[in-house]
Scaffold this motif. Structure first.
Motif, mmCIF file in Angstrom:
data_model
loop_
_atom_site.group_PDB
_atom_site.id
_atom_site.type_symbol
_atom_site.label_atom_id
_atom_site.label_comp_id
_atom_site.label_asym_id
_atom_site.label_seq_id
_atom_site.Cartn_x
_atom_site.Cartn_y
_atom_site.Cartn_z
ATOM 1 N N UNK A 224 32.972 -39.992 16.648
ATOM 2 C CA UNK A 224 31.544 -39.701 16.571
ATOM 3 C C UNK A 224 31.198 -38.499 17.443
ATOM 4 N N UNK A 225 31.784 -38.466 18.663
ATOM 5 C CA UNK A 225 31.521 -37.342 19.571
ATOM 6 C C UNK A 225 32.026 -36.034 18.966
ATOM 7 N N UNK A 226 33.232 -36.057 18.382
ATOM 8 C CA UNK A 226 33.795 -34.849 17.795
ATOM 9 C C UNK A 226 32.944 -34.354 16.616
ATOM 10 N N UNK A 227 32.434 -35.279 15.816
ATOM 11 C CA UNK A 227 31.565 -34.897 14.708
ATOM 12 C C UNK A 227 30.303 -34.206 15.226
ATOM 13 N N UNK A 228 29.730 -34.742 16.309
ATOM 14 C CA UNK A 228 28.551 -34.110 16.902
ATOM 15 C C UNK A 228 28.867 -32.724 17.442
ATOM 16 N N UNK A 229 30.038 -32.564 18.090
ATOM 17 C CA UNK A 229 30.430 -31.256 18.611
ATOM 18 C C UNK A 229 30.610 -30.238 17.479
ATOM 19 N N UNK A 230 31.176 -30.677 16.379
ATOM 20 C CA UNK A 230 31.361 -29.778 15.236
ATOM 21 C C UNK A 230 30.018 -29.341 14.658
ATOM 22 N N UNK A 231 29.064 -30.256 14.647
ATOM 23 C CA UNK A 231 27.739 -29.884 14.151
ATOM 24 C C UNK A 231 27.087 -28.852 15.069
ATOM 25 N N UNK A 232 27.303 -29.002 16.383
ATOM 26 C CA UNK A 232 26.779 -27.997 17.312
ATOM 27 C C UNK A 232 27.475 -26.647 17.084
ATOM 28 N N UNK A 233 28.793 -26.693 16.916
ATOM 29 C CA UNK A 233 29.535 -25.459 16.652
ATOM 30 C C UNK A 233 29.052 -24.794 15.370
ATOM 31 N N UNK A 234 28.745 -25.626 14.377
ATOM 32 C CA UNK A 234 28.227 -25.109 13.106
ATOM 33 C C UNK A 234 26.965 -24.288 13.336
ATOM 34 N N UNK A 235 26.089 -24.789 14.200
ATOM 35 C CA UNK A 235 24.852 -24.053 14.497
ATOM 36 C C UNK A 235 25.139 -22.823 15.362
ATOM 37 N N UNK A 236 26.066 -22.954 16.327
ATOM 38 C CA UNK A 236 26.359 -21.844 17.227
ATOM 39 C C UNK A 236 26.997 -20.665 16.488
ATOM 40 N N UNK A 237 27.824 -20.968 15.498
ATOM 41 C CA UNK A 237 28.454 -19.886 14.732
ATOM 42 C C UNK A 237 27.391 -19.034 14.057
ATOM 43 N N UNK A 238 26.375 -19.683 13.511
ATOM 44 C CA UNK A 238 25.268 -18.931 12.906
ATOM 45 C C UNK A 238 24.464 -18.188 13.962
#
Length: 573
Positions: A224-238
């Protein structure tokens, strides 16, 4: 709050739940992959769009980009290319930072989940085996107890019967004792297995299963934590590319603000300015005077030139070209202008750009001179490089043969000489246009001076294809575009009676010339012809192929050899 204590009996449900969690991760990976494909496709379409509207090299479109508005558009295309690059960065970062990392994490998660549930199943199998042993021991103890009771009852019955022998009674008593002993052994075994099972069961439900479930819980929380981190990375890449995209948009805005309409207007003037002076006023022709009607020097006669002369009664027509039978400078000028217009329409023209107006010709010649100077500089750079290489070979023969460079140096020297001659030729034409060199002799100027005003008016009236009416108005005749008004002169009476001019030399055609206008003659490259009138400073030489074919060709298209008894050997190249 622990799965080990709260969900100790939900092994199967936890197995399903963790599998669902892994499916969620794989679904998110698929989502990010599709997003990266969209970004790549969008970037590719933007690049193709930018490339589609880029000016093609060595084309007319490239010349259009000297205007500030077109430069702004070109800057916009370049910024859009950079804009597309940022979408490629988004795709690349999402691929490496999310898709690749998350895929590797899912593989590790599957292995860990498999290991935890394998340990759980193993513990369950062990406790089930212990339970089966306990049940078997219990059934055996129960059976032995029943057998002991039956043996005891049989012994008591035999002992009470007076008809049974003493030996039979003793045998029954021993059998009862054996059964009681077996029951006691079964009881002791059952008690021991029961105690062991209870201990193992406590270990199973209070230690082993909680530990396994706790590990599964930690694994699920990490997912669950890793999924949340990936979602943050998704926003940061943009978010990381937003500043650069902003700069691209700022560049487009800056390019739009750099448009200068006044500068573009000046460029239009430079591009199309002919250098000609506007036509002067037309002189008034007074027809009320009792005198012979003459033609004004600044107007056109009503007779139209259609490329053929009108035969007069009593004249001897020899099939010659009407405008060029006499050395009529005005007729020559008109034909030259007609040739220029035709060349402009056809998109071709002579090497010296004489088909262009003075200002445009000057620009074209200057551009050609600059190009030739650049080519000369390139050849000089290559020559210098080869010279240095030759020096190295001379000092170090093992590195190469110095003689192998001589052929290339000689070839470069020849190329440079050709380019220099070409540059000198164009510089001469450029100097002629800029007025640094005399174009006509004084005699030629006097001969043609009387027609200057008349020629200017004739050219303008011919370009507009207008016809003068008796009341002074003008009417358009679009159906006769190729017709030109030629002023009537006193030379007209002599045209048909003129004898053929004598040959004064020969010439060789350097280039192919299509004589599509009246008074000109077509020649092919390498053809030998006769010269009957040399260039008088107007850029045309009169030649003859046979008795019935003669006309004018551009002097720059032929190499002329005059007879010695004429004016001495001269060559025009």
């Amino acid at each position: 709050m622990s799965w080990g204590t709260e969900l100790w009996d939900q092994f199967d449900n936890l197995e399903k739940h963790t599998q669902w969690g892994i499916d969620v991760l794989e679904k998110y990976i698929k989502f990010v992959k599709e997003r990266t494909e969209i970004e790549i496709s969008y970037a590719k379409q933007l690049r193709n769009l930018s490339k589609k509207y880029q000016p093609k090299k060595n084309s007319k479109e490239e010349e259009e980009y000297k205007y500030t508005s077109c430069k702004s558009f070109l800057a916009t295309l370049n910024e859009m290319n950079d804009y597309a690059g940022q979408h490629e960065v988004i795709s690349e970062n999402m691929t490496f930072q999310i898709t690749a990392e998350l895929t590797r994490f899912v593989q590790e998660l599957k292995q860990e989940r498999k290991s935890h549930f394998h340990d759980g199943r193993k513990a369950q199998q062990y406790i089930e085996t212990s339970w089966k042993q306990l049940e078997a021991s219990k059934r055996r103890f129960e059976r032995d107890c029943k057998e002991a009771d039956r043996a005891q009852q049989y012994f008591e019955k035999m002992d009470a019967d007076i008809n049974v022998t003493k030996a039979d009674v003793e045998k029954a008593r021993q059998q009862a004792q054996i059964r009681h002993q077996m029951a006691d052994d079964s009881k002791a075994e059952y008690s021991s297995i029961l105690q062991k099972f209870n201990h193992e069961q406590r270990e199973h439900y209070h230690t082993q299963i909680p530990n396994i479930f706790q590990k599964i819980q930690e694994m699920e929380e990490r997912r669950i934590v890793r999924l949340g981190e990936c979602m943050k990375t998704y926003a940061e890449v943009d978010r990381q590319v937003i500043p650069i995209i902003g700069k691209c948009l700022d560049g487009i805005t800056k390019a739009a603000e750099s448009i200068d309409q006044k500068k573009d207007s000046q460029l239009v003037i430079e591009a199309f300015k002919s250098g000609f002076e506007p036509p002067g006023d037309i002189d008034f022709e007074d027809f009320t005077q009792p005198m012979k009607r003459t033609v004004s020097e600044s107007s056109l006669s009503n007779s139209r030139w259609d490329g053929k002369s009108e035969p007069r009664p009593g004249s001897k027509s020899k099939g010659k070209l009407w405008p060029f039978i006499k050395k009529n400078k005005l007729s020559l000028k008109l034909i030259t202008l007609n040739t220029q217009v035709w060349n402009l329409i056809e998109g071709g023209g002579p090497e010296d750009f004489s088909n262009l107006p003075p200002e445009q010709r000057r620009k074209k010649l200057q551009q050609k001179v600059d190009e030739l100077n650049k080519d000369i500089q390139k050849e000089m750079d290559q020559r210098d490089a080869l010279t240095k290489m030759k020096d190295v070979y001379i000092k170090n023969p093992q590195m190469g043969d110095a003689a192998s460079v001589d052929h290339k140096l000689a070839e470069l020297g020849q190329n440079m000489e050709k380019l220099r001659l070409e540059a000198q030729k164009f510089e001469g034409w450029l100097a002629e246009v800029e007025g640094r060199l005399p174009v006509r002799t004084e005699q030629t100027r006097r001969q043609s001076g009387m027609y200057d005003t008349q020629n200017t008016s004739a050219v303008n009236n011919c370009a507009q294809d207008r016809e003068s009416s008796p009341d002074g108005s003008y009417t358009e005749e679009p159906s006769q575009e190729s017709e030109m008004k030629v002023p009537v002169t006193e030379f007209d009476d002599e045209f048909d009676d003129e004898e053929p001019l004598p040959t004064i030399g020969t010439c060789k055609a350097l280039y192919t010339f299509e004589g599509q206008n009246e008074g000109t003659i077509s020649v092919t490259e390498g053809e030998m012809l006769y010269v009957i009138e040399e260039d008088k400073g107007d850029g045309w030489t009169r030649i003859r192929r046979n008795e019935e074919e003669e006309g004018y060709v551009p002097t720059s298209y032929v190499e002329v050899y005059l007879d010695k008894n004429a004016k001495g050997a001269m060559t025009y190249i």
